[in-house]
Write an enzyme that holds these catalytic residues in place. Structure first.
Site, PDB file in Angstrom:
ATOM      1  N   ASP A 107       9.068   2.402   1.289  1.00 26.26           N
ATOM      2  CA  ASP A 107       8.236   3.208   1.726  1.00 26.26           C
ATOM      3  C   ASP A 107       7.892   2.806   3.462  1.00 26.26           C
ATOM      4  O   ASP A 107       7.292   1.739   3.816  1.00 26.26           O
ATOM      5  CB  ASP A 107       6.593   2.605   1.280  1.00 26.26           C
ATOM      6  CG  ASP A 107       5.442   3.333   1.868  1.00 26.26           C
ATOM      7  OD1 ASP A 107       5.567   4.020   2.696  1.00 26.26           O
ATOM      8  OD2 ASP A 107       4.569   3.329   1.082  1.00 26.26           O
ATOM      9  N   PHE A 141       0.860  -1.209  -0.109  1.00 26.80           N
ATOM     10  CA  PHE A 141       0.132   0.030  -0.003  1.00 26.80           C
ATOM     11  C   PHE A 141       1.070   1.188  -0.070  1.00 26.80           C
ATOM     12  O   PHE A 141       1.818   1.321   0.838  1.00 26.80           O
ATOM     13  CB  PHE A 141      -0.801  -0.098   1.221  1.00 26.80           C
ATOM     14  CG  PHE A 141      -1.791   1.295   1.052  1.00 26.80           C
ATOM     15  CD1 PHE A 141      -2.835   1.325   0.367  1.00 26.80           C
ATOM     16  CD2 PHE A 141      -1.550   2.473   1.949  1.00 26.80           C
ATOM     17  CE1 PHE A 141      -3.800   2.373   0.320  1.00 26.80           C
ATOM     18  CE2 PHE A 141      -2.269   3.593   2.077  1.00 26.80           C
ATOM     19  CZ  PHE A 141      -3.448   3.372   0.980  1.00 26.80           C
ATOM     20  N   LYS A 165       2.847   9.390   8.284  1.00 28.04           N
ATOM     21  CA  LYS A 165       2.248   8.921   9.434  1.00 28.04           C
ATOM     22  C   LYS A 165       2.724   9.528  11.061  1.00 28.04           C
ATOM     23  O   LYS A 165       2.369  10.562  11.496  1.00 28.04           O
ATOM     24  CB  LYS A 165       1.904   7.432   9.524  1.00 28.04           C
ATOM     25  CG  LYS A 165       0.995   6.983   8.378  1.00 28.04           C
ATOM     26  CD  LYS A 165       0.284   5.478   8.749  1.00 28.04           C
ATOM     27  CE  LYS A 165      -1.008   5.392   7.786  1.00 28.04           C
ATOM     28  NZ  LYS A 165      -0.526   4.743   6.338  1.00 28.04           N
TER      29      LYS A 165
HETATM   30  C1  LIG Z   1      -0.866   5.196   4.942  1.00 24.68           C
HETATM   31  C2  LIG Z   1       0.238   4.717   4.211  1.00 24.68           C
HETATM   32  C3  LIG Z   1       0.529   5.450   2.943  1.00 24.68           C
HETATM   33  C4  LIG Z   1      -0.345   6.613   2.600  1.00 24.68           C
HETATM   34  O1  LIG Z   1      -0.277   7.741   3.430  1.00 24.68           O
HETATM   35  P1  LIG Z   1      -1.524   9.082   3.426  1.00 24.68           P
HETATM   36  O2  LIG Z   1      -0.656   9.855   4.244  1.00 24.68           O
HETATM   37  O3  LIG Z   1      -2.778   8.190   3.771  1.00 24.68           O
HETATM   38  O4  LIG Z   1      -1.336   9.425   1.907  1.00 24.68           O
HETATM   39  C5  LIG Z   1       1.660   5.057   2.102  1.00 24.68           C
HETATM   40  N1  LIG Z   1       2.174   4.154   2.393  1.00 24.68           N
HETATM   41  C6  LIG Z   1       2.074   3.367   3.576  1.00 24.68           C
HETATM   42  C7  LIG Z   1       2.972   2.153   3.760  1.00 24.68           C
HETATM   43  C8  LIG Z   1       0.907   3.545   4.327  1.00 24.68           C
HETATM   44  O5  LIG Z   1       0.839   2.671   5.538  1.00 24.68           O
END
Ligand SMILES: *Cc1c(COP(=O)(O)O)cnc(C)c1O
Length: 401
Positions: free
Chosen positions: A221, A136, A250
């Site tokens: 990520d 994700f 986050k």
């Molecule tokens: C939550 C998340 C995102 C997206 O972040 P947003 O601030 O909602 O755009 C991207 N990568 C990972 C691994 C995430 O957990």
């Protein structure tokens, strides 16, 4: 206006979120209160964003102070908190330079552009990125194209080309997918939204070695795994590797929206005009993140979070022996999931809410626990007691029916 919020939402807000049926109005530490005065232990923490818990006095003071001083100036000017935060992140990581954005998706957008520019110039036009099924990376058009969940991208017409998908943990598939067009591999060190999925032992080290062998970039990520969530400051430290590019968001701002892209010097290929953001790294967000990062690196929060993560693991250990509904647990640090034999996670989360505990059904059969990094052992004990009791109740009522 107590109690009116769901009606207002239904009338005026687009119906794009499945919300829990409560309106939270206030918080303190790991606890939040709803508009009826009921209190809850918060083991979702704004989806791992509220790293210092709610209403942290020091963070609140920094935000208020910065608001009274200078909220925003745009990147047309130099900014003290932005430069200080850049230094702190670089000095405490394996990366060399950084730029700031406002969210996780935006951080990944920036990282994808950076990797493509690098590939096009340094690797003969290569632009393809290998990503993973169940990964994700966000909800913008480029990041849904990079997200291995077809239902997130299929409703939106033609896809941004240049992404290929392999199973997370399958090194051979990743090798097979690598071609002359490949510029980078994009991975989470622990898949978050995909279900708190741990990679096989050695996978990340082997991917690192493969990227080195083929001269392609490893992009991690760490939007969810970064900033102390999995134990050390960065998820890559668990695997003992270093990425070429890392994205954060986050937990970085403790609840204030901010994202960051960090890169090794050899791939810092942006020049003025290539990318930008009006709000990215503004004084408010960077002052807040600077405070959060100092609490982590100098304020003892990281060490405490590591000990709490171990306590949580121990509390959940053997749950499968005490509860026939539980298959086991997975995760790292304060990012864990309880795995169930059946798809009862949503019901467990909703019963837990009634019992005063906020949890997230990250998969139909998995409950995620991502409390603030400032959670206490006592709160972990309370939460795991409620969870165990609720799982037993849901299991009993579902096997009775
Ligand atoms: C939550 C998340 C995102 C997206 O972040 P947003 O601030 O909602 O755009 C991207 N990568 C990972 C691994 C995430 O957990």
């Amino acid at each position: 206006m107590v109690g009116d919020t769901p009606a207002l939402e239904a009338r005026y807000h687009m119906q794009m979120f499945r919300r829990m049926p409560v309106t939270l109005v206030r918080g303190e530490g790991t606890r939040v209160w709803d508009d009826q005065g009921r209190s809850y232990l918060d083991f979702v923490a704004g989806i791992a964003a509220d790293s210092l818990g709610h209403a942290h006095p020091g963070l609140a003071e920094v935000i208020a102070q910065q608001a009274r001083t200078l909220l925003h100036v745009s990147n047309v000017f130099y900014s003290e908190p932005q430069a200080e935060l850049a230094r702190l992140l670089v000095e405490h990581s394996a990366l060399d330079q950084v730029f700031f954005v406002n969210s996780g998706a935006e951080a990944n957008e920036g990282a994808i552009k950076l990797a493509r520019k690098w590939g096009i110039n340094q690797r003969d036009g290569a632009y393809e990125i290998i990503a993973t099924n169940n990964g994700f990376h966000g909800r913008t058009l480029a990041t849904v194209a990079a997200t291995g969940t077809p239902r997130y991208r299929e409703p939106f017409g033609p896809q941004l080309p240049g992404f290929v998908f392999v199973d997370y943990g399958d090194l051979e598939a990743l090798k097979q997918a690598t071609t002359d067009r490949t510029c980078a591999v994009l991975l989470e060190t622990l898949q978050g939204e995909g279900g708190v999925n741990e990679p096989p032992e050695d996978y990340l080290r082997e991917v690192r070695a493969w990227c080195d062998e083929r001269g392609i970039l490893l992009m991690l990520d760490e939007v969810q795994t970064g900033c102390g969530r999995t134990g050390p400051l960065w998820g890559y430290q668990v695997a003992g590797i270093e990425p070429d590019i890392m994205t954060l968001a986050k937990g970085l701002g403790g609840g204030v929206p901010i994202g960051a892209v960090l890169a090794k010097e050899h791939c810092c290929v942006f020049e003025p005009g290539d990318h930008g953001s009006t709000f990215g790294g503004n004084p408010l967000a960077t002052a807040a993140a600077l405070y959060v990062m100092r609490q982590l690196t100098e304020g003892g929060v990281l060490e405490s979070a590591q000990a709490r993560g171990e306590h949580l693991r121990q509390r959940l250990a053997g749950l499968e022996d005490r509860s026939p509904a539980v298959a086991g647990q997975r995760g790292q640090g304060l990012m864990r999931a309880v795995v169930l034999h059946h798809d009862i996670a949503a019901e467990v989360a909703s019963r837990a809410l009634q019992e005063g505990l906020i949890l997230n059904a990250v998969r139909p059969n998995a409950i995620r626990l991502i409390p603030p990094l400032t959670v206490t052992d006592g709160e972990i004990d309370q939460a795991t007691d409620i969870l165990e009791r609720v799982i037993a109740e849901v299991h009993a009522s579902s096997s009775a029916s």
